[in-house]
Design a protein around this motif. Sequence first.
Motif, mmCIF file in Angstrom:
data_model
loop_
_atom_site.group_PDB
_atom_site.id
_atom_site.type_symbol
_atom_site.label_atom_id
_atom_site.label_comp_id
_atom_site.label_asym_id
_atom_site.label_seq_id
_atom_site.Cartn_x
_atom_site.Cartn_y
_atom_site.Cartn_z
ATOM 1 N N PHE A 54 0.841 -1.210 0.000
ATOM 2 C CA PHE A 54 0.000 0.000 0.000
ATOM 3 C C PHE A 54 0.869 1.251 0.000
ATOM 4 O O PHE A 54 0.593 2.219 -0.717
ATOM 5 N N ASN A 55 1.925 1.235 0.810
ATOM 6 C CA ASN A 55 2.819 2.391 0.896
ATOM 7 C C ASN A 55 3.476 2.678 -0.457
ATOM 8 O O ASN A 55 3.568 3.837 -0.892
ATOM 9 N N ARG A 56 3.909 1.623 -1.136
ATOM 10 C CA ARG A 56 4.553 1.798 -2.440
ATOM 11 C C ARG A 56 3.563 2.322 -3.480
ATOM 12 O O ARG A 56 3.888 3.193 -4.288
ATOM 13 N N ALA A 57 2.358 1.750 -3.477
ATOM 14 C CA ALA A 57 1.375 2.118 -4.495
ATOM 15 C C ALA A 57 0.732 3.471 -4.230
ATOM 16 O O ALA A 57 0.465 4.239 -5.158
ATOM 17 N N HIS A 58 0.500 3.802 -2.946
ATOM 18 C CA HIS A 58 -0.260 5.010 -2.611
ATOM 19 C C HIS A 58 0.637 6.215 -2.323
ATOM 20 O O HIS A 58 0.372 7.325 -2.810
ATOM 21 N N ARG A 59 1.675 6.004 -1.540
ATOM 22 C CA ARG A 59 2.484 7.143 -1.097
ATOM 23 C C ARG A 59 3.728 7.364 -1.966
ATOM 24 O O ARG A 59 4.084 8.505 -2.250
ATOM 25 N N ASN A 102 4.415 6.164 -5.098
ATOM 26 C CA ASN A 102 4.210 6.239 -6.550
ATOM 27 C C ASN A 102 4.059 7.698 -6.988
ATOM 28 O O ASN A 102 3.099 8.366 -6.584
ATOM 29 N N ASN A 138 0.716 9.424 -8.183
ATOM 30 C CA ASN A 138 -0.331 9.868 -7.261
ATOM 31 C C ASN A 138 -0.260 11.367 -6.967
ATOM 32 O O ASN A 138 -1.147 11.914 -6.321
ATOM 33 N N THR A 191 -3.196 14.683 -10.890
ATOM 34 C CA THR A 191 -4.637 14.471 -11.056
ATOM 35 C C THR A 191 -4.981 14.631 -12.535
ATOM 36 O O THR A 191 -4.881 15.728 -13.105
#
Length: 319
Positions: free
Chosen positions: A280-285, A287, A290, A293
């Motif tokens: 989750f950290n790699r994909a959400h924070r 990356n 992100n 927009t």
Amino acid sequence: MQSLYKRTRADISKGDFSRLAELHSQSSGLKSLCTDYAANGIETCRRALGGHGFGGGSGLIQLNADYLSKPTVEGDNWMITQQTASYLIKRMAAAEAKKGEPQDEVERSCRDYLSQRDCLSGSDFKVIESDADIVHAFQRRSRYMTYLAHMQRNKEKKTWNSLLLLLRKVSHAESESLLVANFATALESSEDPVSNRLQPHLRRLFRLYAYYTMDNNAREFAKARAVQEEELDSLPGVIQDLMAEIRPHAVNLVDAWCIPDFLLDSALGRYDGKVYEDLFNRAHRLNPLNDITFNTDYRSEQLVRGGDGKELEKIRAKL
């Protein structure tokens, strides 16, 4: 390998270059075999992870990209196997000529093979029962492959390029024999003994590697009369049993290398087991996408909200 290198360096400092050819042969063969093992092993592990194997969180995508140069750097692996095979063929030819004392251990073992070749039998060794017989079986297979190459090159006068497939097999047979012999020696070493708790686990790994290699090259072992056909037929079952014994200890055996998390760079292989938190950290924070927009209005030429509106023009320029 390190021992041979140190002995060779010591001899060279005294003006003796006699071991240099053996060092070059062994290092070339082992480089080809072991870099292939590593590259293929990384890909095998990546596939074993299923869908995760395609994600950066496995750590294997970057590892695979970093390592794939090794089987080709400083020359293609098929080129350096010719160096090993050339040396072995020369030693087999010298062993057949029997001029003076053997130049090295390879020539001595070639002489031993030639003196016994007509009376060899697969029943000489019991590879399922004896680790020492496993080592001898690999040595016999290597000498048989060398003799085969020697006959085709020096007796039948076949061209070098017509033997390239055989030469690679000769090199790999010799390198696999070296790995098996050194593995067995390390298990029995009195100078740096393996602990009583660890030895049975390493012995299972030794046998798994040996039997797996035998099974993959069963025809060569059978033709060399190094292993009985009955034992070759039993190898798949023995391999399955060994894997069942090794599996409960596999994670601990790998962790024993103490490879740190920052080097593995793997969410799946984290020491603390926090797999999904890290994913989750790699994909959400982490990356960088992100931070952007995208504009969902297809009618607008503005691709990124808050942008300068020139993104589409940049894409058009590339087209």
